[in-house]
Design a protein around this motif. Structure first.
Motif, PDB file in Angstrom:
ATOM      1  N   VAL A  19      37.276  41.440  36.995  1.00 28.51           N
ATOM      2  CA  VAL A  19      36.937  40.456  38.019  1.00 28.51           C
ATOM      3  C   VAL A  19      36.265  39.274  37.321  1.00 28.51           C
ATOM      4  O   VAL A  19      35.229  39.440  36.670  1.00 28.51           O
ATOM      5  CB  VAL A  19      35.971  41.051  39.077  1.00 28.51           C
ATOM      6  CG1 VAL A  19      35.625  39.992  40.131  1.00 28.51           C
ATOM      7  CG2 VAL A  19      36.583  42.277  39.734  1.00 28.51           C
ATOM      8  N   GLY A  20      36.869  38.113  37.415  1.00 32.20           N
ATOM      9  CA  GLY A  20      36.269  36.915  36.819  1.00 32.20           C
ATOM     10  C   GLY A  20      35.291  36.272  37.772  1.00 32.20           C
ATOM     11  O   GLY A  20      35.233  36.619  38.952  1.00 32.20           O
ATOM     12  N   VAL A  21      34.507  35.319  37.256  1.00 34.18           N
ATOM     13  CA  VAL A  21      33.590  34.570  38.108  1.00 34.18           C
ATOM     14  C   VAL A  21      34.110  33.143  38.241  1.00 34.18           C
ATOM     15  O   VAL A  21      34.491  32.506  37.255  1.00 34.18           O
ATOM     16  CB  VAL A  21      32.159  34.573  37.533  1.00 34.18           C
ATOM     17  CG1 VAL A  21      31.264  33.583  38.264  1.00 34.18           C
ATOM     18  CG2 VAL A  21      31.574  35.983  37.608  1.00 34.18           C
ATOM     19  N   ALA A  22      34.156  32.670  39.479  1.00 30.69           N
ATOM     20  CA  ALA A  22      34.580  31.296  39.764  1.00 30.69           C
ATOM     21  C   ALA A  22      33.423  30.577  40.420  1.00 30.69           C
ATOM     22  O   ALA A  22      32.724  31.141  41.262  1.00 30.69           O
ATOM     23  CB  ALA A  22      35.789  31.299  40.698  1.00 30.69           C
ATOM     24  N   GLN A  66      34.753  31.884  34.602  1.00 29.18           N
ATOM     25  CA  GLN A  66      36.092  32.111  34.065  1.00 29.18           C
ATOM     26  C   GLN A  66      37.125  31.244  34.789  1.00 29.18           C
ATOM     27  O   GLN A  66      38.256  31.104  34.353  1.00 29.18           O
ATOM     28  CB  GLN A  66      36.477  33.588  34.178  1.00 29.18           C
ATOM     29  CG  GLN A  66      35.763  34.480  33.162  1.00 29.18           C
ATOM     30  CD  GLN A  66      34.287  34.653  33.483  1.00 29.18           C
ATOM     31  OE1 GLN A  66      33.950  35.085  34.577  1.00 29.18           O
ATOM     32  NE2 GLN A  66      33.408  34.280  32.556  1.00 29.18           N
ATOM     33  N   PHE A  67      36.687  30.634  35.907  1.00 32.17           N
ATOM     34  CA  PHE A  67      37.530  29.702  36.654  1.00 32.17           C
ATOM     35  C   PHE A  67      36.657  28.517  37.036  1.00 32.17           C
ATOM     36  O   PHE A  67      35.581  28.704  37.621  1.00 32.17           O
ATOM     37  CB  PHE A  67      38.125  30.375  37.893  1.00 32.17           C
ATOM     38  CG  PHE A  67      38.976  31.569  37.570  1.00 32.17           C
ATOM     39  CD1 PHE A  67      40.319  31.417  37.265  1.00 32.17           C
ATOM     40  CD2 PHE A  67      38.430  32.852  37.551  1.00 32.17           C
ATOM     41  CE1 PHE A  67      41.104  32.517  36.941  1.00 32.17           C
ATOM     42  CE2 PHE A  67      39.200  33.962  37.233  1.00 32.17           C
ATOM     43  CZ  PHE A  67      40.542  33.796  36.934  1.00 32.17           C
ATOM     44  N   TRP A 118      39.024  36.959  41.167  1.00 31.92           N
ATOM     45  CA  TRP A 118      37.695  36.376  40.943  1.00 31.92           C
ATOM     46  C   TRP A 118      36.758  36.630  42.104  1.00 31.92           C
ATOM     47  O   TRP A 118      37.212  36.901  43.222  1.00 31.92           O
ATOM     48  CB  TRP A 118      37.787  34.876  40.637  1.00 31.92           C
ATOM     49  CG  TRP A 118      38.030  33.893  41.760  1.00 31.92           C
ATOM     50  CD1 TRP A 118      37.367  33.795  42.958  1.00 31.92           C
ATOM     51  CD2 TRP A 118      38.979  32.818  41.758  1.00 31.92           C
ATOM     52  NE1 TRP A 118      37.844  32.734  43.681  1.00 31.92           N
ATOM     53  CE2 TRP A 118      38.822  32.108  42.978  1.00 31.92           C
ATOM     54  CE3 TRP A 118      39.933  32.371  40.846  1.00 31.92           C
ATOM     55  CZ2 TRP A 118      39.601  30.986  43.297  1.00 31.92           C
ATOM     56  CZ3 TRP A 118      40.699  31.241  41.177  1.00 31.92           C
ATOM     57  CH2 TRP A 118      40.531  30.586  42.386  1.00 31.92           C
ATOM     58  N   MET A 138      41.634  36.598  45.958  1.00 31.35           N
ATOM     59  CA  MET A 138      40.342  36.124  45.464  1.00 31.35           C
ATOM     60  C   MET A 138      39.287  36.429  46.511  1.00 31.35           C
ATOM     61  O   MET A 138      39.582  36.497  47.706  1.00 31.35           O
ATOM     62  CB  MET A 138      40.346  34.596  45.280  1.00 31.35           C
ATOM     63  CG  MET A 138      41.343  34.072  44.282  1.00 31.35           C
ATOM     64  SD  MET A 138      42.876  33.607  45.104  1.00 31.35           S
ATOM     65  CE  MET A 138      43.537  32.469  43.884  1.00 31.35           C
ATOM     66  N   SER A 149      29.236  37.621  34.908  1.00 27.83           N
ATOM     67  CA  SER A 149      30.530  37.571  34.215  1.00 27.83           C
ATOM     68  C   SER A 149      30.678  38.739  33.248  1.00 27.83           C
ATOM     69  O   SER A 149      31.714  39.414  33.217  1.00 27.83           O
ATOM     70  CB  SER A 149      30.674  36.257  33.439  1.00 27.83           C
ATOM     71  OG  SER A 149      30.756  35.164  34.312  1.00 27.83           O
ATOM     72  N   GLU A 173      33.945  34.331  43.791  1.00 24.08           N
ATOM     73  CA  GLU A 173      33.541  32.919  43.784  1.00 24.08           C
ATOM     74  C   GLU A 173      32.113  32.806  44.294  1.00 24.08           C
ATOM     75  O   GLU A 173      31.730  33.484  45.252  1.00 24.08           O
ATOM     76  CB  GLU A 173      34.501  32.152  44.697  1.00 24.08           C
ATOM     77  CG  GLU A 173      34.279  30.665  44.743  1.00 24.08           C
ATOM     78  CD  GLU A 173      35.394  29.966  45.525  1.00 24.08           C
ATOM     79  OE1 GLU A 173      36.548  30.474  45.530  1.00 24.08           O
ATOM     80  OE2 GLU A 173      35.117  28.928  46.147  1.00 24.08           O
TER      81      GLU A 173
END
Lengths: 441, 441
Positions: B296-299, B320-321, B271, B245, B288, B273
């Protein structure tokens, strides 16, 4: 300009307004209008005054935050701050450790506003101009250099901001002349506080009309039947043509806001202010869309924490009226950012005022907005409380703010008032405690 | 349960972590991990402990806010609070005058968390259970009755929340058994602090792998070349399969986030963050969408101020997290609201931890999420600092949190640690001042 800041004093000033239900609304039932009052001393003849507004308990927490931030100001040269104000503002709002307890919101941001406002007061005094004049005379590049654009570049770049200001340079002096002659339009909130009985509302409307007001705000949100009755009374008194605003002070859920305001739409309010959580951009966007067919706009901002929230309100068409607050945002610099963003989105800036001294401060920002940014007269809140404690109180004539003329930000309170209302040791508070009218926390 | 709360003590506890650059990232360069530590005394044998986390300066402001709020708690019967916890929580967060300086955000909300967490600690101790067990054993109706749904009814009603919990009752005991055996998955942030030299990162990765970790977080955002080099080093050490991450700690603008992460996408972070302002829901939504094709997700969430912001992040698919924080939100009650909203939107809850004692607290919430709400194992941050100051420190085995067994919320610090690290009078601080290592504010 060579002056150095040598000390920063903060005083916890509170007025026992809860005794009369002045300022009562659906969310703030018994406020004691208060401020964290800052005095910046320098080694020159100049002293800066600034403050932030609160409604009583908790004011000591803001004062504590001012103390913490003051360490970043004391010992600094005024020139070094003003040469690169955006960087200094960033240093205050993003102090390596203190940023965590915001960031840029709530207590620490209110405290930032008090200090930053005092710095602008010094600047205006050094230049020998009222704050609005300092701003309207400033070169666009210099003015924009005071703004921290962090997190708003996606909607407004420094170049765009300069462009907006440059475009309005042309007829500035015409507008300045106009405003000197006519003043800046005000609306009154003093008639419709939630704690007032019907007859008092009726009486206050009559008086306000006599004084020349044509725009009136009423507090709503606790009980729909009461709201209908009160709106009816006000419309009876002011007639069908004058302007009415409604204000729910965050009382409702999103859907509830829509249903409630459909019932009040018959009274033709131009806006519903703070229908729900000040943090709910998407909620305000939903409400805006739903109320558009009823010609009711959404107004919010007095508890909008910073430029990042304002940015989103504008991007999502979630506010039709942008209510900046001179003290909730981080002082003049961040207010400039929001005024310029609002101009880009063509949303009128109708500031929050009232409280303690908010009228005194924010009149400067509205006049600047008119002369240098939007070129349009909007409307500025007016509440007729507590002005007597200021050395240069606002002057209202025929429902219009008169242009302030003295150098500075009109932020100075009378020494006598400070001594009487400092909490809890001030003489007025000691009398109230001794008389059993109010209890010390 | 008949116990009455008789006193509330708060202590300003700070650890001089800035000396070693532990916890350094793009935004917090020299944090001194700190907490406002609350002790609620009762007239029974039960005492409640709670705290909120800060990074040093400003901790005294949070302590000041705890003092102000404590007046609402002292003299109250524990039973009266727990019988209608949502109402009591509302009383704390919407106190007639103090609400103004939030509302429900920043300093006043951090202080709320410290007190509310201490109340849950008492509750769990009275029931003789660790907090997670108190929560998982509670009837859905009772659990939901602790939540203030104000401003979130548009996405989650109490009935829906009860429904979510009821649906997960069936296999609860199976999951409880599983978690006792296997523990709850952790990821480590200890390898990749921004202040660490490359060789230290390499060494720490090796050690973490030996300890059984399979998920690793690295701080990024100050310099793209550094980030590429550091990500490369970590991938070399952990191989292509283990999970990575990245965390920018709010360093970037919206567009900048997208461009930067496109360059790091080759390292396959699951992700990014906190790419930008924690207040920018719309910005995170844009990021996002742009990073979705890159997997790649966004946290975000550790500085997400309250349930109203989390609500919008979920509504706008901007996270996404979902990184709840045991202390940034207003304690357990508001965390329950967010965990339930996240379940409705099927977004995994991967809490923020580290700091001082955040691991100790939030493990309870993740275990509850697994057993009672989502039924799924997510991943929980782990940082190996400062656990030695807690009476019941977290236990990690083979990269998994082991289930805490003692009654309460694992919030109690050792008396010796409190005395050594109380700021500024604690013995450790006095030594540091005397030795010239750190300067007192």
């Amino acid at each position: 300009m060579d002056a150095q800041i040598t000390a920063c004093f903060v005083r916890d000033i509170r007025f026992p307004t809860s005794l009369d239900l002045h300022g009562s609304d659906a969310m703030n039932r018994q406020p004691d209008y208060s401020c964290s009052f800052v005095q910046l001393k320098t080694d020159s003849e100049y002293e800066g005054n600034g403050f932030t507004f609160t409604v009583g308990r908790g004011n000591e927490i803001v004062c504590c935050a001012v103390e913490a931030l003051s360490k970043l100001v004391i010992g600094t040269k005024v020139k070094d701050i003003l040469d690169d104000f955006a960087s200094f503002w960033r240093r205050l709002t993003s102090e390596d450790q203190m940023r965590w307890i915001g960031p840029e919101k709530g207590v620490i941001h209110l405290a930032t506003a008090a200090i930053v406002n005092a710095l602008w007061d010094i600047w205006a005094k050094i230049e020998g101009k009222p704050l609005w004049k300092l701003l309207t005379d400033m070169e666009p590049e210099k003015l924009v250099s005071t703004i921290d654009f962090r997190y708003i570049y996606d909607v407004l770049t420094p170049d765009e901001a300069i462009e907006i200001l440059k475009e309005m340079q042309r007829d500035k002096s015409k507008r300045e002349k106009y405003i000197f002659k006519e003043g800046y339009p005000a609306y009154t909130t003093s008639c419709g506080w939630l704690g007032y009985p019907d007859e008092k509302i009726r009486q206050l409307c009559k008086e306000a009309i006599t004084k020349g007001f044509t725009q009136f705000k009423v507090k709503v949100g606790s009980n729909i039947d009461d709201d209908i009755r009160r709106c009816h009374i006000i419309r009876e008194e002011i007639g069908p043509e004058k302007i009415l605003m409604t204000d729910a002070n965050q009382k409702w859920e999103v859907q509830e806001s829509i249903e409630w305001m459909k019932k009040l739409a018959v009274f033709k309010p131009v806006w519903i202010e703070e229908p729900t959580s000040p943090d709910d951009v998407l909620g305000h966007s939903t409400i805006s869309k739903a109320l558009k067919p009823y010609n009711v706009g959404v107004a919010t901002g007095e508890q909008c924490q910073n430029r990042v929230l304002f940015k989103q309100f504008l991007q999502m068409e979630a506010m039709q009226f942008c209510q900046i607050d001179a003290c909730r945002l981080g002082g003049v610099n961040e207010n400039l950012a929001v005024i310029l963003m609002a101009a880009k989105f063509d949303v009128p800036v109708c500031p929050h005022a009232g409280g303690v001294g908010l009228c005194e401060l924010v009149q400067h920002l509205s006049i600047f907005d008119y002369i240098s940014v939007s070129g349009k007269l909007r409307v500025l809140e007016y509440v007729d409380h507590l002005h007597e404690h200021f050395k240069e109180p606002v002057i209202i004539r025929n429902g219009n703010y008169q242009v302030p003329l003295n150098p500075g930000y009109s932020a100075e309170m009378k020494e006598e008032s400070l001594n009487q209302y400092e909490y809890p040791k001030g003489s007025k508070w000691q009398e109230l405690f001794a008389g059993g009218f109010l209890k010390q926390d």
